[in-house]
Every structure is written in structure tokens, then in C-alpha cells.
Design a protein around this motif. Structure first.
Motif, PDB file in Angstrom:
ATOM      1  N   VAL A   1       0.864  -1.184   0.000  1.00  9.81           N
ATOM      2  CA  VAL A   1       0.000   0.000   0.000  1.00  9.81           C
ATOM      3  C   VAL A   1       0.903   1.238   0.000  1.00  9.81           C
ATOM      4  CG1 VAL A   1      -1.791   1.252   1.281  1.00  9.81           C
ATOM      5  CG2 VAL A   1      -1.749  -1.267   1.306  1.00  9.81           C
ATOM      6  N   LEU A   2       0.777   2.052  -1.047  1.00  8.93           N
ATOM      7  CA  LEU A   2       1.725   3.159  -1.205  1.00  8.93           C
ATOM      8  C   LEU A   2       1.433   4.335  -0.294  1.00  8.93           C
ATOM      9  CD1 LEU A   2       2.339   3.220  -5.072  1.00  8.93           C
ATOM     10  CD2 LEU A   2       3.573   1.962  -3.285  1.00  8.93           C
ATOM     11  N   GLU A   3       2.504   5.019   0.058  1.00  9.76           N
ATOM     12  CA  GLU A   3       2.447   6.215   0.895  1.00  9.76           C
ATOM     13  C   GLU A   3       2.235   7.444   0.037  1.00  9.76           C
ATOM     14  OE1 GLU A   3       6.008   6.738   3.245  1.00  9.76           O
ATOM     15  OE2 GLU A   3       4.646   7.803   4.591  1.00  9.76           O
ATOM     16  N   ALA A   4       1.812   8.544   0.678  1.00 17.25           N
ATOM     17  CA  ALA A   4       1.492   9.779  -0.063  1.00 17.25           C
ATOM     18  C   ALA A   4       2.609  10.221  -1.015  1.00 17.25           C
ATOM     19  CB  ALA A   4       1.168  10.887   0.925  1.00 17.25           C
ATOM     20  N   GLY A   5       3.877  10.019  -0.606  1.00 18.73           N
ATOM     21  CA  GLY A   5       4.981  10.510  -1.438  1.00 18.73           C
ATOM     22  C   GLY A   5       5.417   9.540  -2.528  1.00 18.73           C
ATOM     23  N   GLN A   6       4.673   8.454  -2.732  1.00 22.02           N
ATOM     24  CA  GLN A   6       5.163   7.419  -3.658  1.00 22.02           C
ATOM     25  C   GLN A   6       4.450   7.411  -5.016  1.00 22.02           C
ATOM     26  OE1 GLN A   6       4.898   4.125  -0.781  1.00 22.02           O
ATOM     27  NE2 GLN A   6       7.130   4.080  -0.757  1.00 22.02           N
ATOM     28  N   THR A   7       4.094   8.595  -5.500  1.00 14.76           N
ATOM     29  CA  THR A   7       3.444   8.667  -6.817  1.00 14.76           C
ATOM     30  C   THR A   7       4.390   8.146  -7.910  1.00 14.76           C
ATOM     31  OG1 THR A   7       4.145  10.951  -6.951  1.00 14.76           O
ATOM     32  CG2 THR A   7       1.887  10.584  -6.292  1.00 14.76           C
ATOM     33  N   GLY A   8       5.703   8.388  -7.727  1.00 10.03           N
ATOM     34  CA  GLY A   8       6.682   7.931  -8.724  1.00 10.03           C
ATOM     35  C   GLY A   8       6.665   6.416  -8.855  1.00 10.03           C
ATOM     36  N   LEU A   9       6.565   5.731  -7.702  1.00  8.30           N
ATOM     37  CA  LEU A   9       6.514   4.257  -7.735  1.00  8.30           C
ATOM     38  C   LEU A   9       5.228   3.787  -8.403  1.00  8.30           C
ATOM     39  CD1 LEU A   9       7.785   2.933  -4.285  1.00  8.30           C
ATOM     40  CD2 LEU A   9       8.734   2.499  -6.542  1.00  8.30           C
TER      41      LEU A   9
END
Ligand code: FAD
Length: 323
Positions: free
Chosen positions: A115-123
Motif C-alpha cells: 500500500v503506497l504512501e502519499a509521497g510514492q506517486t513515482g513508484l
């Protein structure tokens, strides 16, 4: 299109003869006949796009699904993830029939959910096939022989126990074998774009003291006994308060927390009084507060436009956080 009357509460007594069918999943075996999809009359253009946009109104988190074949790891961004059951622990994912990921998902095999974190749009972009140069190579941790994306907010490993036809997608029901989460805020997806929760809802408390103190100086002191209501959800937000002594308990839907001396309460509602108060606030022990009315506040802002400009800057920064 018919407008249904307001839905009534189901009257199903606990332990009554009415219960879920034994073999609920059996109905998934039969492929339903294709039927016409009616769209709202105000939705113009390509019906497929209108349907997709309608679905996009449902806000979700963002996950990366992962699977391992021999020593190779494959990942894919997916927001079609849902929790299904606590006992047994089950989750469901929906995968496009054209995705490579689907070819790695078989009953009995495991998949990982990060589950991605707020700052992980790049991933998220990376695992959706949108590669940009500035995104570092993802790294994986192997748990239960399954890769998980390092640095994600939460991780699950599930073994596929059922798979179902899902139109142009396939649905995979997984029994969860491993789960953990850390501190942080989730990346959100809504209306076809990334969003995130606003981290810090403070407004006035972000002002430097040289601008805030003259505003607070216009307040009058109030005292509250233990358990007494200071603010009630829904009532007009016509005052801003600062806690001078003691602790207050803030109850919002889904969130309870306490605030102490020097903290401000009601600072958003006082700028937008028509919306009503967002929380119930009570005294946890004896409390002394300073209350500044909206009227005094506007007078102070008129007297010193620097404070008004600073507030606009704080609010603009909030919009930038969610843009
Ligand atoms: P590919 O497209 O070949 O791979 C995906 C990308 O991941 C490639 O860029 C690849 O280089 C990279 N990658 C894979 N493995 C690794 C690795 N080991 N190391 C480094 N990089 C790797 N589709 C669905 O079916 N269901 C959904 O719920 C869904 N939700 C989505 C939500 C969002 C927010 C977005 C942006 C897309 C979503 N998609 C969804 C679309 C899906 O992510 C893409 O179609 C994706 O490209 C399909 O992946 P694939 O398995 O076909 O593999």
C-alpha cells in the motif's frame, strides 16, 4: 429512469433463518448476459469514458501488486483492491485481462500487496508502465517467498484461493498470510488523479506570533469543568479559541485526539461558519480558554492586512498539498 423511494432498513434478526447462502461464490460461475448501460442524461460523449469517470468518483488508495517467478519479480500498480473478510482474512484484487500480472496469478500461488504512501506517486507511475528518469529503482523485500515493495505504508501477502471471471478483468480472492503497517499517510486516487490527505489542518496556528498575538488579544477568557462541552459538531463556528490551561478532547467522525495549552480550536470553522463545527470538543479536566469572536477576528484582519495575506498564503499552500 425511476427515482426510488428512500431505502428502508433491512429487518433481519440476528440468528434468524435468513442468512447468506452456503455457496455464495457459485453465482460467479455463470457469466451474466450483456445488458444495456443507462447513463445520466447530463453525461455526454463516449459512454465508456462516462462510465469510467463515474467509477473514478470512488476514491481509493493505491497498491503495487507483486509476484515472483523463480528469481524474477513482477509488479503492477492497482487500485482495485479491497478487504473482504476478517475471519478468514481475505482480500480481493481485480486485474485487467491484458496485464502481464494476470498471467502470474493462479490459484495456490501467492501475491504481495504494497500500500503506497502519499509521497510514492513515482513508484505508482513506474509500476503502471509510466517510467520517468527521476524515480529510483524499486527494491523488494521477500516475505513468505513473496516480493513486497520496500518503503510502502502497509504490506500483505496472500495466497490465491479463488479466481473469478470479471468481464475484461479477472478477480482474485486471496487468503492473507502476512500483514503489517507503519506510520504515515496513504497515497489516494480519485477522479483519475493522485490525491492525498491534508497533513496539517491548522490555519491560524501557522501564523507567526507577531501576527497572531494581536488577534488573540481581542479574546475573552472562559472556564470549563471536566466533561463540559466547549464546542458541538454542527453548531455555527462563530468563535476561534485558544486553550490556555488544561486539555480538551476532540471527537471527529473516525478520529479522537486531545489538544493542550497553546493549541487553537475551531480555527477552520471560524473562516467558514456556514459549514458548522466539524467536531465535538469537551473539557478533559478543568480548562481555561480564550475565545475570539468571528467579528473581532475580521476587525483584526482589517486592521493588519499582513495577517490576512499570511492566512491566504497558508491556505494556498494547503491547495498545493492536494493538487
Ligand atoms: P507491465 O506494464 O509490463 O509492467 C508494469 C510496470 O512495472 C513496467 O513499467 C515495468 O517496468 C515495471 N516493473 C514491473 N516489475 C518490475 C520490477 N521487478 N522492477 C522494476 N520495475 C518493474 N490495472 C489493473 O488491472 N487493475 C487495477 O486495479 C489497476 N489500478 C491502477 C491504478 C492506478 C493508480 C494506475 C496508475 C494504474 C492502474 N492499473 C490497474 C493499470 C496497470 O497498473 C497498468 O496497466 C500496468 O502497466 C499493468 O502492468 P503489467 O502487469 O501488464 O506489466
Amino acid at each position: 429512469m425511476e427515482t426510488p423511494s428512500a431505502p428502508q432498513e433491512f429487518e433481519v434478526a440476528i440468528g434468524s433463518a435468513i442468512a447468506a447462502p452456503e455457496a455464495f461464490g457459485a453465482s460467479f460461475e455463470a457469466i451474466p448476459e450483456a445488458g444495456a448501460l443507462e447513463l445520466g442524461t447530463d453525461l455526454e460523449g463516449d459512454p465508456a469514458v462516462a462510465f469510467r469517470r463515474t467509477l473514478g468518483m470512488f476514491a481509493t488508495g493505491v497498491t503495487v501488486l507483486t509476484a515472483r517467478v523463480a528469481e524474477q519479480v513482477h509488479g503492477m500498480t492497482a487500485n482495485a483492491f479491497m478487504s473482504v473478510s476478517l475471519r478468514p482474512p481475505l482480500v480481493l484484487v481485480s486485474i485487467d485481462g491484458r496485464a502481464k500480472m494476470g498471467a502470474l496469478m493462479h490459484e495456490g500461488t501467492r501475491f504481495g500487496v504494497s500500500v503506497l504512501e502519499a509521497g510514492q506517486t513515482g513508484l505508482s507511475d513506474r509500476f503502471a508502465g509510466r517510467i520517468s528518469d527521476d524515480v529510483p529503482e524499486p527494491t523488494f523485500e521477500i516475505v513468505h517467498e513473496t516480493p513486497l515493495v520496500e518503503g510502502a505504508l502497509a504490506h500483505l501477502v496472500a495466497r490465491i484461493v479463488r479466481s473469478y471471471w470479471g468481464g475484461d478483468h479477472s478477480l482474485f480472492l486471496g487468503q492473507v498470510e502476512f500483514a503489517r503497517y507503519g506510520e504515515g499517510r496513504p497515497l489516494l486516487f480519485h477522479g483519475g488523479r493522485y490525491e492525498r490527505l491534508i497533513e496539517d489542518p491548522r490555519v491560524f496556528s501557522r501564523l507567526p506570533s507577531e501576527l497572531l498575538d494581536p488577534i488573540l488579544a481581542l479574546g475573552s477568557e472562559r472556564s470549563y469543568d471536566d466533561g463540559e462541552t466547549i464546542m458541538r459538531a454542527g453548531e455555527p463556528g462563530d468563535e476561534l479559541m485558544v486553550v490556555l490551561d488544561g486539555t480538551v478532547r476532540v471527537r471527529r467522525p473516525g478520529r479522537d485526539f486531545t489538544l493542550g495549552a497553546g493549541e487553537l480550536i475551531g480555527e477552520i470553522e471560524v473562516l467558514d461558519p456556514s459549514g458548522g463545527r466539524m467536531a465535538d470538543i469537551t473539557a478533559a479536566g478543568p480548562v481555561r480558554c480564550l475565545a475570539v469572536s468571528r467579528e473581532s477576528l475580521l476587525t483584526a484582519l482589517e486592521a493588519d492586512p499582513r495577517a490576512a495575506i499570511a492566512l491566504i498564503e497558508v491556505l494556498a499552500a494547503r491547495f498545493r498539498e492536494t493538487a
